[in-house]
Design a protein around this motif. Structure first.
Motif, PDB file in Angstrom:
ATOM      1  N   VAL A 109       0.732  -1.173   0.112  1.00 20.70           N
ATOM      2  CA  VAL A 109      -0.043   0.044   0.104  1.00 20.70           C
ATOM      3  C   VAL A 109       0.848   1.214   0.044  1.00 20.70           C
ATOM      4  O   VAL A 109       0.141   2.492  -0.009  1.00 20.70           O
ATOM      5  CB  VAL A 109      -1.142   0.220   1.121  1.00 20.70           C
ATOM      6  N   GLY A 110       2.216   1.289  -0.141  1.00 21.45           N
ATOM      7  CA  GLY A 110       2.977   2.272   0.074  1.00 21.45           C
ATOM      8  C   GLY A 110       3.573   2.771   1.389  1.00 21.45           C
ATOM      9  O   GLY A 110       4.328   3.566   1.166  1.00 21.45           O
ATOM     10  N   MET A 111       2.999   2.126   2.471  1.00 23.61           N
ATOM     11  CA  MET A 111       3.534   2.514   3.799  1.00 23.61           C
ATOM     12  C   MET A 111       4.739   1.974   4.179  1.00 23.61           C
ATOM     13  O   MET A 111       4.841   0.930   3.759  1.00 23.61           O
ATOM     14  CB  MET A 111       2.281   2.429   4.846  1.00 23.61           C
ATOM     15  N   LEU A 112       5.434   2.426   5.274  1.00 20.90           N
ATOM     16  CA  LEU A 112       6.494   2.018   5.928  1.00 20.90           C
ATOM     17  C   LEU A 112       6.079   1.231   7.143  1.00 20.90           C
ATOM     18  O   LEU A 112       5.352   2.040   7.642  1.00 20.90           O
ATOM     19  CB  LEU A 112       7.521   2.790   6.123  1.00 20.90           C
ATOM     20  N   ALA A 113       6.581   0.093   7.429  1.00 25.16           N
ATOM     21  CA  ALA A 113       6.159  -0.749   8.581  1.00 25.16           C
ATOM     22  C   ALA A 113       7.529  -1.433   9.294  1.00 25.16           C
ATOM     23  O   ALA A 113       8.378  -1.791   8.232  1.00 25.16           O
ATOM     24  CB  ALA A 113       5.039  -1.379   8.383  1.00 25.16           C
ATOM     25  N   ASP A 114       7.316  -1.711  10.526  1.00 27.35           N
ATOM     26  CA  ASP A 114       8.308  -2.617  11.111  1.00 27.35           C
ATOM     27  C   ASP A 114       7.686  -3.848  11.339  1.00 27.35           C
ATOM     28  O   ASP A 114       6.373  -3.993  11.488  1.00 27.35           O
ATOM     29  CB  ASP A 114       8.684  -1.924  12.609  1.00 27.35           C
TER      30      ASP A 114
END
Length: 157
Positions: A109-114
């Motif tokens: 979706v284009g988001m950054l996550a850990d």
């Protein structure tokens, strides 16, 4: 009042009283004793250890976390979402062995996550500040779903 979630966390561990409070006070791997929520809820800092087959996808900004919450509601995703000081953590079933832990993973979706899996310590209360109750959760008769494709990490250059 929220009393933990045994479907997501296999045990709860006291946190360190010094420093950031985001580290366990006792070893996580090889624990013989399984603590329930009631054993740690009055501690100043504590966290949970993920059950096998559960993964944590966390967002380090309020904006991304709020965008996630809107997506979860719009898509009726079956997950748990808990707030943190900067953003929030989301919990899913995950049978994909290739999905590895890591920081700043770009999601479809284009988001950054850990991404956290395995015997990861997830802070639930840090120096008296609770990171619960949930912002989003399933109903009692429902089950958590697999990570949706939209939240899978992608390779980018």
């Amino acid at each position: 009042m929220w009393k933990g979630n045994d479907r997501i966390f296999k045990t709860y561990v006291k946190g360190r009283s010094s420093g950031t409070g985001k580290k366990p006070a006792e070893p996580v791997k090889g624990r013989d004793h399984i603590s329930d929520f009631e054993e740690v809820e009055n501690c100043d800092s504590f966290g949970g250890i993920l059950n096998p087959g559960i993964i944590d996808i966390s967002f380090d900004s309020k904006e991304m976390y709020e965008s996630f919450l809107q997506m979860a509601e719009d898509n009726e995703w079956k997950c748990l979402a808990l707030p943190s000081t900067k953003g929030g953590h989301t919990y899913w079933r995950c049978s994909r062995r290739h999905l590895k832990s890591g920081a700043d993973k770009k999601l479809a979706v284009g988001m950054l996550a850990d991404i956290h899996s395995g015997s990861t310590y997830i802070p639930l209360k840090v120096h008296g500040e609770c990171r619960y109750p949930p912002d989003y959760d399933i109903l009692e008769d429902e089950d958590y779903q697999e990570v949706p494709e939209e939240l899978l990490p992608i390779q980018t250059t």
